[in-house]
Every structure is written in structure tokens, then in C-alpha cells.
Design an enzyme around this catalytic site. Sequence first.
Site, short mmCIF file in Angstrom:
data_model
loop_
_atom_site.label_atom_id
_atom_site.label_comp_id
_atom_site.label_asym_id
_atom_site.label_seq_id
_atom_site.Cartn_x
_atom_site.Cartn_y
_atom_site.Cartn_z
N GLU A 194 0.84 -1.21 0.00
CA GLU A 194 0.00 0.00 0.00
C GLU A 194 0.86 1.25 0.00
OE1 GLU A 194 -3.14 -0.05 2.91
OE2 GLU A 194 -4.08 -1.81 2.01
N GLU A 316 -5.50 -8.26 -0.97
CA GLU A 316 -6.28 -7.95 0.24
C GLU A 316 -7.72 -7.69 -0.19
OE1 GLU A 316 -4.97 -5.15 3.22
OE2 GLU A 316 -2.86 -5.64 2.85
#
Length: 513
Positions: A194, A316
Site C-alpha cells: 500500500e 487484500e
Amino acid sequence: MKKQLAALAASLIWALGAQAADIKLVVNADQPGPVIHRNVYGQFAEHLGTGIYEGMWVGPDSKIPNVRGWRKDVVAALKELKVPLVRWPGGCFADEYHWRDGIGPRNKRPVKINTNWGGVPEDNAVGTHEFFDLVEQLGAEAYVNGNLGTGSAQEMSEWLEYMTGEGKSTLTDLRRKNGRDKPFRVHYFAVGNEAWGCGGNMRPEYYADQYRQVASFLKTPGHNRPIMIASGGNGLQTEWTEALSKGVHSVNAISHHSYTLPTGKWEHKGAAIGFPEGEWISTLANVQHIDEIITKNTAVLDKNDPSKKIGFYFDEWGSWYDPDPGSNPGFLVQRNTLRDALLAALHFNVFHAHADRVQMTNIAQMVNVLQAMIQTTKTSMVLTPTYHAFALYTPFQDATSLPAKIENNPVYKVGNVEMPGISATAARAKDGKLYIGLVNSNANQPAELTLQVGSAAPKAVKGKLLTAGAMDAQNELGKPAQVVPQAFEAQATNGKLTLKLPAKSVVVVAVEG
């Protein structure tokens, strides 16, 4: 009374519509598509709450039955799922994790504060050796997430040498001193996580340059070379895929994240139990958004990588609700219900439809965190509805996808949210059988559909059904389970095979004859 009348009216309308246009599922078994990679059913274990500590790791000296510190009951249950891959150590945790903190005698490892998740002490009891022991016990592949946020190219390159080095060096000797002679098998390695957020708040172009630099120094023996993963975008973003698929030659795959929030609002996501039907459908309908995300990003990849060398990894995903009342909000504890089982199955059907690019996904997370497979106390455990959805779909691991089309698919609508009433997938499994996965998302109405394979109706189907009486039915510790698989079968009559799907159900069957 008004709500009851409205529900009755909707029921009558649906019934009349079903009579006017019979629902049919047509599977073209003679048109094999791409293989559904087993890692589409991958798992994720982050240093977060009791996801690892207590949930899986209790230490070798614990009175809880364990193998070298890993709980026997949890490991056995995960092996039943045929877990193909585990991602570790994060997540946001990965970009503050320094691998040297997690090697050597456990009683001498430094204690840090987990600043991302709950502000609690992290004693580094689970490190590199313990993680690989877990994946080897599971018979799974290892996905290691490197630290780009607070780490460096040197730190990641030395970690890879420590894990994969074969000759005599200071790092390989250190690994041997710590109890591991032969190298670990690292199947996947990611440069950061991320990067758009907790991994550094970077711009796509800046991260792409960071990746180019770092990847230049990530060296391993050729036969133990991991697939290199770049940290991609979030939600409907495509700019990360664009930047990373053009001119960054060492990218083997691009990761992407997106979670399902019933309300769509991070400040108030919605309850895990006791929710209205409006939040049932808003949760399940979000899978259409997931399909849009994949479609837009794979279109970018098809433009920049027409030979399909770059995978799109949805590493995810899952439901994210308001935390369980009374729990540490940083531990992301939430109940797991029938809604989550349907949400998982709907995701699987979408991932199968994009099997040429989506070669790995990782639900968040494996134990006790978010949409978990297993929930535990210190001495017991329970299998969640999501666990059972994964169990039903195990035949699809490494199966060959087949075109499956639903004719006259009813629309399920609540308020201003609508979605297809039925979702389907089909594949030829490694055992040679044709498997079909079906989801009836309608919370109130059963559905009947006829099954046609090619131009003929099969003689019979046999498999498992997952449903329950309430939308928020759950399996609670110390109580009888409410959501468990049931036997399901159907026989053809007069050359017609009809499948009767209960409301709010998941069905996976093998075609017989």
C-alpha cells in the site's frame, strides 16, 4: 404491516417473473478457458490483534497442544482447506517490520510497539523461521512482504540472502546457526505494501522508480527466484497499474486492494450482526464493484502487457465492519455470518471469470481478524461461515474454467440497490469432474434453475449447500453452529435437471452423468 405487505408484493412479483421466464444455467464444457490458479484461494496473516499471537501461535511451552508453537487444532483445520499460500508479515505492519528483529533466541528478540494495530507490544516471537515452519506444516507456499516504508534495498536484499542463500556467507551461516541448514523456499516477494497509503503515501511514478531501484538488488539463486510483486492501487484506481506495467521490466505481478463496507463509509462501516436487508444487499452487491476494478485494471494490462506476463494479484479483500463492541478497535475483531459466506463465494465467481490475470488473491485475514476463517479463544476454536465457503470451493483450485451463462437471471433489489439474483461459475477440476458453484443472493426468495451442459441436461448433481435461517446466522464459540454445510443433490426428470436454491445460499455440486 407496510413492510410485510411490501415483502409479500415483492414475493409475488418475483414468483410471476420466474414463471414467465425460466432461469437456465448453460455450461459450455467443450470450451475450456484459463486455469483457476490455486492461489486465488490464498490467505493472509498479519501481526494484528490475535491473528497470529494466541490465534495461531501459542509458543512451544504452552499447555495448548501445539507443534513447535503453532496450535494443532488451527493448523489441522487450515490444512483441511488446502490453504495454498500465506502472505506475511503484513499489510501495514510489513513496512515497519525489520526482519533481524525476528531471528535468534526468542527471549533475546527486541520488543517494539505495533503502531499500526492497537499500539500493543510486539515481541517478535514469530519471525522468519517460525513463519516458514507454519507454511511447511500447512503444505502452502510462502508470500513474504518486504519493508520499503522504513526499510531499504540493502535490508530486503540481505533478507533474501538469509532466506535463500546456499553458499557460505555471514548471512547463510547465521541462518544455519539459527537452526535452518537448507534455504527456505520463497515463492513470492513484494516490495512494500500500500505505497499509496500506510506504506509511504507515494505517487505511482515515485513508487515505480523506487521499485526499479530496489528490485535491481533483490538477488537469489535462479531456482529459488520468487515472483516479484509491486505494490499497486486501491479501489477503482488504475494509475498504479498504468505506471507499473510500462517500462518496469522486473515486475512479475501487481497487487491491488479493495474491501467491502456495507455503508461505504470508513467512519461508520456498518454492523457485523443485527443489520437490515439494505446492508445485506449493499455488502453483496459490492462484488460488482470488485468486478469493475478488475476489468478496468486488466484492460490497462492488456494494453501494456499483451503477452500477459504480468499477473494482477488481489492480495487484500474481504468484509470490513465496525469492530466488535468492547474489543480493541485496532484488533479489527468482527463477527462472521452467513452474509460473509455469500460474499466470499461471490468473490470467487468473479475471480474465476478473470482467471487469465487474477492468479492470486488473499482474503483478510486467516484467524480472528476481519473476515477470518477461524475464531479462537485461548483454548478453543470455531469454524466461521467463510471457512465453509472456502471448503465448498476447494475443487476449483487449479481447475480449468468453463463458460457459464445464466439466462433470465432475476434481479434482486432492495431500495435503490440491485444486483443479479444468481451468480454462477463452472470448471473442470483436476479429478476430471465438472463442478458448478452457485450463489442465490436473495435474502427472501428461493430460486429454481435448469442446468444444461452443452445441448443436454445432466442426469444428476451432488455436492454441498450452505445456508441458514437468518441473514446474520453465525457460528459462536461454545454454542451449536448455525451455518454448516449440508448435503445437496438433484436428479433429472424427463430429461430436465432442476436445481432448487434456497434463499441466501451457496451451492457447489459435481455433475454426474
